[in-house]
Structure formats: structure tokens, C-alpha cells
Design a protein around this motif. Structure first.
Motif, short mmCIF file in Angstrom:
data_model
loop_
_atom_site.label_atom_id
_atom_site.label_comp_id
_atom_site.label_asym_id
_atom_site.label_seq_id
_atom_site.Cartn_x
_atom_site.Cartn_y
_atom_site.Cartn_z
N ILE A 177 0.87 -1.18 0.00
CA ILE A 177 0.00 0.00 0.00
C ILE A 177 0.91 1.23 0.00
CG2 ILE A 177 -1.79 1.31 1.22
CD1 ILE A 177 -2.68 -1.34 2.54
N ILE A 178 0.59 2.17 -0.91
CA ILE A 178 1.31 3.44 -0.95
C ILE A 178 0.27 4.54 -0.78
CG2 ILE A 178 2.67 5.02 -2.38
CD1 ILE A 178 3.98 2.74 -3.74
N SER A 179 0.58 5.51 0.08
CA SER A 179 -0.34 6.63 0.25
C SER A 179 0.49 7.91 0.27
CB SER A 179 -1.13 6.47 1.55
OG SER A 179 -1.98 7.57 1.72
N ILE A 180 0.26 8.76 -0.73
CA ILE A 180 1.09 9.97 -0.87
C ILE A 180 0.26 11.22 -0.57
CG2 ILE A 180 2.54 11.30 -2.47
CD1 ILE A 180 3.69 8.50 -1.89
N SER A 181 0.74 11.99 0.39
CA SER A 181 0.17 13.33 0.71
C SER A 181 -1.32 13.29 1.07
CB SER A 181 0.39 14.31 -0.45
OG SER A 181 1.71 14.32 -0.88
N SER A 182 -1.77 12.25 1.73
CA SER A 182 -3.20 12.16 2.06
C SER A 182 -3.49 11.97 3.55
CB SER A 182 -3.83 10.98 1.30
OG SER A 182 -3.70 11.18 -0.08
N LYS A 216 3.95 -8.24 3.94
CA LYS A 216 3.96 -7.14 2.97
C LYS A 216 4.04 -5.79 3.67
CE LYS A 216 3.68 -10.03 -0.42
NZ LYS A 216 4.82 -10.32 -1.28
N LYS A 217 4.25 -4.74 2.86
CA LYS A 217 4.64 -3.44 3.44
C LYS A 217 3.76 -2.26 2.98
CE LYS A 217 8.75 -4.88 1.85
NZ LYS A 217 10.14 -4.89 1.43
N VAL A 218 3.78 -1.23 3.82
CA VAL A 218 3.01 -0.02 3.55
C VAL A 218 3.95 1.19 3.67
CG1 VAL A 218 1.07 1.42 4.35
CG2 VAL A 218 1.02 -1.05 4.76
N VAL A 219 3.76 2.18 2.80
CA VAL A 219 4.45 3.46 3.00
C VAL A 219 3.45 4.61 2.88
CG1 VAL A 219 6.16 5.10 2.13
CG2 VAL A 219 6.67 2.71 2.09
N PHE A 220 3.42 5.44 3.92
CA PHE A 220 2.68 6.69 3.86
C PHE A 220 3.69 7.81 3.75
CE2 PHE A 220 -0.06 4.10 6.61
CZ PHE A 220 -1.32 4.35 6.10
N GLN A 221 3.45 8.74 2.86
CA GLN A 221 4.15 10.04 2.93
C GLN A 221 3.06 11.04 3.28
OE1 GLN A 221 3.51 12.65 0.43
NE2 GLN A 221 4.66 14.06 1.71
N SER A 232 15.10 20.92 6.90
CA SER A 232 14.59 21.92 5.96
C SER A 232 13.07 21.81 5.81
CB SER A 232 15.26 21.70 4.59
OG SER A 232 14.47 22.26 3.58
N PRO A 233 12.33 22.76 6.43
CA PRO A 233 10.87 22.68 6.36
C PRO A 233 10.35 22.59 4.92
CG PRO A 233 11.55 24.45 7.84
CD PRO A 233 12.80 23.93 7.18
N LYS A 234 11.04 23.22 3.98
CA LYS A 234 10.56 23.22 2.60
C LYS A 234 10.77 21.87 1.92
CE LYS A 234 10.21 27.79 0.72
NZ LYS A 234 10.92 28.89 0.10
N LYS A 235 11.94 21.29 2.17
CA LYS A 235 12.27 20.06 1.44
C LYS A 235 11.90 18.80 2.22
CE LYS A 235 16.38 21.66 -1.05
NZ LYS A 235 17.83 21.53 -0.90
N ARG A 236 11.55 18.97 3.51
CA ARG A 236 11.33 17.80 4.37
C ARG A 236 10.21 16.91 3.84
NH1 ARG A 236 11.22 19.96 9.62
NH2 ARG A 236 9.12 20.65 9.23
N LYS A 237 10.49 15.61 3.82
CA LYS A 237 9.45 14.66 3.46
C LYS A 237 9.41 13.58 4.53
CE LYS A 237 7.81 16.24 -0.41
NZ LYS A 237 8.03 17.62 0.06
N ILE A 238 8.21 13.35 5.05
CA ILE A 238 8.04 12.40 6.15
C ILE A 238 7.34 11.15 5.63
CG2 ILE A 238 6.89 12.05 8.39
CD1 ILE A 238 7.27 15.05 8.89
N PHE A 239 7.96 10.01 5.89
CA PHE A 239 7.40 8.73 5.46
C PHE A 239 7.19 7.86 6.70
CE2 PHE A 239 9.88 10.37 1.96
CZ PHE A 239 9.13 10.08 0.84
N LEU A 240 6.09 7.14 6.72
CA LEU A 240 5.88 6.11 7.75
C LEU A 240 5.91 4.77 7.03
CD1 LEU A 240 5.14 5.07 10.56
CD2 LEU A 240 2.73 5.58 10.06
N PHE A 241 6.88 3.96 7.42
CA PHE A 241 7.07 2.64 6.81
C PHE A 241 6.56 1.57 7.77
CE2 PHE A 241 9.83 -1.14 6.69
CZ PHE A 241 9.55 -1.59 5.41
N LEU A 242 5.72 0.67 7.27
CA LEU A 242 5.13 -0.37 8.12
C LEU A 242 5.24 -1.73 7.45
CD1 LEU A 242 1.86 1.62 8.86
CD2 LEU A 242 3.68 1.20 10.52
N GLU A 243 5.42 -2.73 8.28
CA GLU A 243 5.58 -4.09 7.75
C GLU A 243 4.67 -5.04 8.50
OE1 GLU A 243 9.76 -4.80 7.74
OE2 GLU A 243 9.59 -6.22 6.10
#
Ligand SMILES: C[S@@+](CC[C@H](N)C(=O)[O-])C[C@H]1O[C@@H](n2cnc3c(N)ncnc32)[C@H](O)[C@@H]1O
Length: 210
Positions: free
Chosen positions: A122-127, A159-164, A197-208
Motif C-alpha cells: 500500500i502506498i499513500s502519498i500526501s493524504s 507485505k509493506k506499507v508506505v505513507f508520505q 529543511s521545512p521546505k524540502k522535508r518529506k516524512i514517510f511512515l514505513f510499516l511491515e
């Protein structure tokens, strides 16, 4: 997570102003989002990073794109050979382009209408920031708990999940991490690119899933 950094977000994000994604993504805003080449490029770049984090070993897999919007992530996944299901709560987004091949499903991702054990990733981007954004809001908390349990259930074993996503602050980020780890049997951690860097920062949550 031990890194101490400041979120330092000056601009209020839409999810702080609007109650529901559908109150914000409508009319001109929806059109601007769906047709922006710049947003498409950025979301594609985030998807590539999410795939790097997922590190899938096979190509013949079915990926859920959760909160797909107009489908940028699912389109990219499809282009490079993955099968997708693209879920979003706003059907106007799903109908913006002809994305039948991406298997669009108009539904709330907190209550995903799928059988257990069907997705390979599962991939979830910016939601995710639309789901839980106020620490003391019980209904938001209940919804993200339901999302966490449902994602665990619909994912195949191992299997794995990534949220950004864009949490409003550190407390929300920590709470979301705790909810996923305490309410389900997922293991996982946050990955933060460009933390200072607040502008470039990207936060991902990785789950397995075990
Ligand atoms: C910023 S857009 C991101 C869209 C897409 N993932 C992208 O990267 O371009 C956030 C999306 O989350 C969707 N969303 C918010 N809450 C949702 C929910 N409960 N269930 C499904 N989708 C949701 C919104 O409808 C919107 O399409």
C-alpha cells in the motif's frame, strides 16, 4: 525517533482550514491540482522515493494507492508495470482522467471496501494529514485507528506499507506512529528526508506486516 527538529511551518495547510478534503478539493482548486504538471512531477518523485523505501522484490504485484486524488501515483506505478487499485473519497478526482486501468474505487480509505489479504503493498502519498490532524479529536482518532486496522487486514502477510504525509506538528506525528504500532501488529518506523529543511522535508511512515 530521536532527532529533534522544529517543524517551523508558517503557512497554514488546507487540512487545517477545511473540515473535509471534499470542501477543499472542488471546482477550481480540484482542477488546478489535477492539471498541474508541477504537482504531478513532485508527486511522482515522492512515489519513486516511496518505492525505494518499500523495496519490492517482485513486479507482478497489486498495489493500493490510498488517497489517489487524480491518480498521479497509480499512473506512475502502472506505467512502470505494477497493477493498482486507486481509492479516493472524491469521485470527481477519480473521474478527471480516464483511469479505468488503475481500478479506481470511490470510497473512504478509513473504511476500505476490500477483502482481507489482497494487496502486496500500500502506498499513500500526501493524504494521511487529512485523516488525523487534531490530537484531541475523538472521531479523527477513531477513523485513523480504523484505517490502521483495515490496512493491516487487507494487506497480505509479510507485505509493506508506505505513507508520505504532512503532519501539522511533532505531537501528531508521534501519535500517528503510536496508533499504527499499538493498535495493529505492524512493525515500522518513520523515515524523514531533509529533516532540517521545512521546505524540502518529506516524512514517510514505513510499516511491515508479519
Ligand atoms: C493532497 S491530495 C493527494 C492526492 C494524491 N495522492 C497525489 O499524490 O497527488 C489528498 C487526497 O486525499 C484524499 N482523501 C482525504 N481523505 C480521504 C479519505 N478519508 N479517504 C480517501 N481519500 C481521502 C483527498 O480526496 C485527496 O484526493
Amino acid at each position: 525517533m530521536s532527532d529533534n527538529y522544529s517543524f517551523n511551518i508558517k503557512r497554514r495547510r488546507p487540512e487545517e482550514i477545511y473540515n473535509n478534503a471534499s470542501d477543499y478539493f472542488r471546482g477550481e482548486i480540484l482542477e488546478q491540482y489535477a492539471t498541474s504538471k508541477n504537482i504531478m512531477k513532485i508527486q511522482e518523485k515522492i512515489t519513486i522515493r516511496a518505492l525505494e523505501i518499500l523495496n519490492l522484490s517482485e513486479k507482478d504485484v497489486l498495489i493500493l494507492d490510498a488517497g489517489t486524488g487524480p491518480g498521479f501515483t497509480a499512473m506512475y506505478l502502472n506505467e512502470i508495470g505494477y497493477k493498482t487499485v486507486a481509492i479516493d473519497i472524491i469521485s470527481e478526482f477519480l473521474n478527471y482522467y480516464d483511469i479505468k486501468t488503475l481500478n479506481p474505487v470511490a470510497s473512504d480509505m478509513c473504511f476500505p471496501p476490500f477483502k482481507p489479504h489482497i494487496f502486496d503493498a500500500i502506498i499513500s502519498i500526501s493524504s494521511l494529514q487529512w485523516i488525523y490532524r487534531e490530537l484531541n479529536n475523538k472521531s479523527m482518532k477513531d477513523q485513523i485507528i480504523n484505517l490502521a486496522k483495515s490496512f493491516y487486514m487487507i494487506l497480505k502477510p509479510k507485505k509493506k506499507v508506505v505513507f508520505q504525509f504532512y503532519p501539522k506538528n511533532r505531537d501528531i506525528l508521534d501519535r500517528i506512529g503510536k496508533i499504527f504500532l499499538n493498535e495493529t501488529a505492524f512493525t515500522g518506523h518513520f523515515i524523514i528526508d531533509n529533516p532540517k529543511s521545512p521546505k524540502k522535508r518529506k516524512i514517510f511512515l514505513f510499516l511491515e506486516k508479519d
